[in-house]
Design a protein around this motif. Structure first.
Motif, PDB file in Angstrom:
ATOM      1  N   GLU A   1      51.785  34.178  40.256  1.00 17.82           N
ATOM      2  CA  GLU A   1      50.849  35.177  39.711  1.00 17.82           C
ATOM      3  C   GLU A   1      49.819  34.339  38.799  1.00 17.82           C
ATOM      4  OE1 GLU A   1      50.386  38.643  40.031  1.00 17.82           O
ATOM      5  OE2 GLU A   1      51.489  38.338  41.694  1.00 17.82           O
ATOM      6  N   ALA A   2      50.156  33.175  38.211  1.00 13.63           N
ATOM      7  CA  ALA A   2      49.065  32.666  37.391  1.00 13.63           C
ATOM      8  C   ALA A   2      47.848  32.181  38.319  1.00 13.63           C
ATOM      9  CB  ALA A   2      49.645  31.752  36.582  1.00 13.63           C
ATOM     10  N   ARG A   3      48.304  31.638  39.366  1.00 15.19           N
ATOM     11  CA  ARG A   3      47.222  30.843  40.270  1.00 15.19           C
ATOM     12  C   ARG A   3      46.531  32.114  40.940  1.00 15.19           C
ATOM     13  NH1 ARG A   3      48.551  26.430  45.054  1.00 15.19           N
ATOM     14  NH2 ARG A   3      46.508  26.322  45.842  1.00 15.19           N
ATOM     15  N   ARG A   4      47.330  33.127  41.331  1.00  8.62           N
ATOM     16  CA  ARG A   4      46.578  34.352  42.051  1.00  8.62           C
ATOM     17  C   ARG A   4      45.560  34.879  40.928  1.00  8.62           C
ATOM     18  NH1 ARG A   4      45.941  39.013  41.645  1.00  8.62           N
ATOM     19  NH2 ARG A   4      47.660  39.437  39.922  1.00  8.62           N
ATOM     20  N   LYS A   5      46.137  35.184  39.856  1.00 12.58           N
ATOM     21  CA  LYS A   5      45.129  35.747  38.775  1.00 12.58           C
ATOM     22  C   LYS A   5      43.746  34.638  38.527  1.00 12.58           C
ATOM     23  CE  LYS A   5      43.636  38.207  35.369  1.00 12.58           C
ATOM     24  NZ  LYS A   5      42.824  39.263  35.682  1.00 12.58           N
ATOM     25  N   LEU A   6      43.757  33.267  38.336  1.00 11.06           N
ATOM     26  CA  LEU A   6      42.720  32.339  38.345  1.00 11.06           C
ATOM     27  C   LEU A   6      42.065  32.334  39.591  1.00 11.06           C
ATOM     28  CD1 LEU A   6      44.446  29.814  35.894  1.00 11.06           C
ATOM     29  CD2 LEU A   6      42.841  31.571  35.262  1.00 11.06           C
TER      30      LEU A   6
END
Length: 149
Positions: free
Chosen positions: A82-87
């Motif tokens: 999720e963190a990578r997807r958000k950024l």
């Protein structure tokens, strides 16, 4: 603050030329000549809290600037999730908002870079973690991240 010594591996293609800007929204004010009656002020404050910007002026502070290709490399170095997807949303949409619902997820994702002084992403990650901590302490603060050519 930027780290211009980012090296891309041959498997990572630069997103494009340009920069990524992280701005924090720390305050707003009402652009109005009218006095707001005392009994209506709570309604106005509630409207601010839920994001109604009619007649509102946002006060943005530039917190971090990094080259777009370096940002893409930083994001690619974050494990899938999720963190990578958000950024990555910045690359896809050109802008993302980071608020109190994202703080833990993003801080955990970049914490290893912030602790590794040899990482090319150490300074950016440390800055982002500091900003996320400020959001944790004051949830009304949020970040706007935009790319510019």
């Amino acid at each position: 603050m930027t780290n211009s010594n980012i090296e891309l591996s041959t498997s990572e293609q630069p997103a494009s030329k340009g920069n990524v800007y992280f701005w924090s929204l720390r305050q707003k004010f009402v652009d109005s000549d009218d006095d707001v009656p005392e009994e209506a002020q709570q309604v106005m404050y509630y409207s601010l809290a839920i994001g109604h910007h009619v007649g509102m002026i946002d006060c943005l502070k530039n917190e971090l600037v990094c080259p777009l290709d370096g940002y893409q490399s930083w994001v690619n170095a974050i494990p899938e999730g999720e963190a990578r997807r958000k950024l990555q949303g910045l690359i896809t949409f050109g802008e993302i908002n980071i608020d109190s619902t994202h703080t833990s997820m993003l801080a955990l994702a970049v914490d290893g870079f912030a602790k590794d002084e040899n990482s090319p992403y150490c300074e950016w990650s440390s800055t982002l973690i500091r900003l996320l901590g400020e959001i944790e302490r004051e949830p009304a603060i949020y970040l706007i991240v935009k790319r510019r050519s």
